[in-house]
Design a protein around this motif. Structure first.
Motif, PDB file in Angstrom:
ATOM      1  N   ALA A   8       0.843  -1.200   0.000  1.00  0.00           N
ATOM      2  CA  ALA A   8       0.000   0.000   0.000  1.00  0.00           C
ATOM      3  C   ALA A   8       0.873   1.244   0.000  1.00  0.00           C
ATOM      4  O   ALA A   8       1.650   1.466   0.929  1.00  0.00           O
ATOM      5  N   CYS A  10      -0.354   4.380  -0.069  1.00  0.00           N
ATOM      6  CA  CYS A  10      -1.025   5.377   0.764  1.00  0.00           C
ATOM      7  C   CYS A  10      -2.478   4.943   0.953  1.00  0.00           C
ATOM      8  O   CYS A  10      -2.973   4.087   0.204  1.00  0.00           O
ATOM      9  N   ALA A  11      -3.143   5.568   1.915  1.00  0.00           N
ATOM     10  CA  ALA A  11      -4.530   5.193   2.199  1.00  0.00           C
ATOM     11  C   ALA A  11      -5.494   5.524   1.042  1.00  0.00           C
ATOM     12  O   ALA A  11      -6.319   4.679   0.673  1.00  0.00           O
ATOM     13  N   THR A  14      -5.423   2.983  -1.538  1.00  0.00           N
ATOM     14  CA  THR A  14      -5.812   1.663  -1.033  1.00  0.00           C
ATOM     15  C   THR A  14      -7.333   1.487  -1.025  1.00  0.00           C
ATOM     16  O   THR A  14      -7.833   0.370  -1.201  1.00  0.00           O
ATOM     17  N   PHE A  32       2.707  -1.686   4.361  1.00  0.00           N
ATOM     18  CA  PHE A  32       3.101  -0.282   4.157  1.00  0.00           C
ATOM     19  C   PHE A  32       4.615  -0.170   4.276  1.00  0.00           C
ATOM     20  O   PHE A  32       5.169  -0.188   5.374  1.00  0.00           O
ATOM     21  N   ARG A  46       1.261  10.378   5.953  1.00  0.00           N
ATOM     22  CA  ARG A  46       0.714   9.295   5.114  1.00  0.00           C
ATOM     23  C   ARG A  46       0.541   8.017   5.935  1.00  0.00           C
ATOM     24  O   ARG A  46      -0.429   7.280   5.769  1.00  0.00           O
ATOM     25  N   LYS A  47       1.505   7.782   6.816  1.00  0.00           N
ATOM     26  CA  LYS A  47       1.417   6.574   7.645  1.00  0.00           C
ATOM     27  C   LYS A  47       0.231   6.680   8.614  1.00  0.00           C
ATOM     28  O   LYS A  47      -0.538   5.730   8.783  1.00  0.00           O
ATOM     29  N   MET A  50      -2.887   6.004   6.884  1.00  0.00           N
ATOM     30  CA  MET A  50      -3.039   4.564   6.628  1.00  0.00           C
ATOM     31  C   MET A  50      -3.564   3.861   7.875  1.00  0.00           C
ATOM     32  O   MET A  50      -4.442   2.992   7.795  1.00  0.00           O
ATOM     33  N   SER A  54      -6.971   1.820   8.057  1.00  0.00           N
ATOM     34  CA  SER A  54      -6.914   0.417   8.493  1.00  0.00           C
ATOM     35  C   SER A  54      -7.945   0.185   9.602  1.00  0.00           C
ATOM     36  O   SER A  54      -8.678  -0.814   9.594  1.00  0.00           O
ATOM     37  N   TYR A  63       3.381  -2.573   9.043  1.00  0.00           N
ATOM     38  CA  TYR A  63       4.188  -1.372   8.789  1.00  0.00           C
ATOM     39  C   TYR A  63       5.672  -1.729   8.904  1.00  0.00           C
ATOM     40  O   TYR A  63       6.099  -2.265   9.916  1.00  0.00           O
TER      41      TYR A  63
END
Ligand code: SF4
Length: 172
Positions: A8, A10-11, A14, A32, A46-47, A50, A54, A63
């Motif tokens: 992935a 980025c969210a 996704t 990720f 970005r994390k 995500m 999620s 991750y």
């Protein structure tokens, strides 16, 4: 049921890839790993996004911390690094195949990503699940807006950030 590892980026990307994949008989886990993202503050945003996606979507995500620097602007190496890591992780952890949300973007080098995934699949001994996810690109924008997801303004590396700034200045 086959186990698929979904790299992935980025969210937002996704969202509709996950929606499309859920229509298949697959057990899906996100992965990720994006050491291309510059600077650290952007990476963290970005994390975090995500992690939020999620939590609300139910997609489990692994991750992986950034462990190396990717040369800015070298897209082939950038794809290769991220897909190779996904394939190796998948192989080691009992997944049947892997794929990537990068295949949703009309702005990425789609054919290069496909060829890279297929090549790595052969070398690492794990299936590559190819689908032209670009059909879901506009839907991903709609879903992201509805969920108020952070949407990045550039691909990831410092070169792509500079290119975006130049474009912005020219348009002003
Ligand atoms: S433009 Fe995007 S794909 Fe290409 S090197 Fe930069 S971050 Fe990677």
């Amino acid at each position: 049921m086959k186990k698929l590892l979904l790299h992935a980026c980025c969210a937002p990307c996704t969202t509709s890839v996950y929606r499309l994949l859920k229509e298949q008989e697959l057990s899906i886990t996100g992965y990720f790993y994006n050491p291309n993202i510059y600077p650290t503050a952007e990476y963290e945003m970005r994390k975090k996004c995500m992690e939020f996606y999620s939590a609300i979507s139910g997609l489990p995500v692994i991750y992986i911390e950034n462990d190396l620097a990717i040369k800015a602007g070298n897209c082939v190496e950038c794809y290769e690094t991220r897909l190779r890591a996904a394939a190796r992780y998948g192989k080691k952890n009992g997944f049947d195949c892997f794929t990537t949300t990068l295949l949703i973007s009309p702005f990425q080098k789609h054919d290069v990503i496909k060829e890279t995934g297929e090549k790595i699949s052969g070398e690492e001994g794990i299936g590559f699940f190819y689908h032209d996810f670009r059909e879901g690109y506009y839907q991903s924008r709609e879903i992201s807006a509805k969920l108020n997801l952070y949407r990045q303004k550039y691909c990831g590396c410092s070169e792509s950030q500079k290119a975006r700034e130049r474009k912005h200045e020219q348009a002003a």
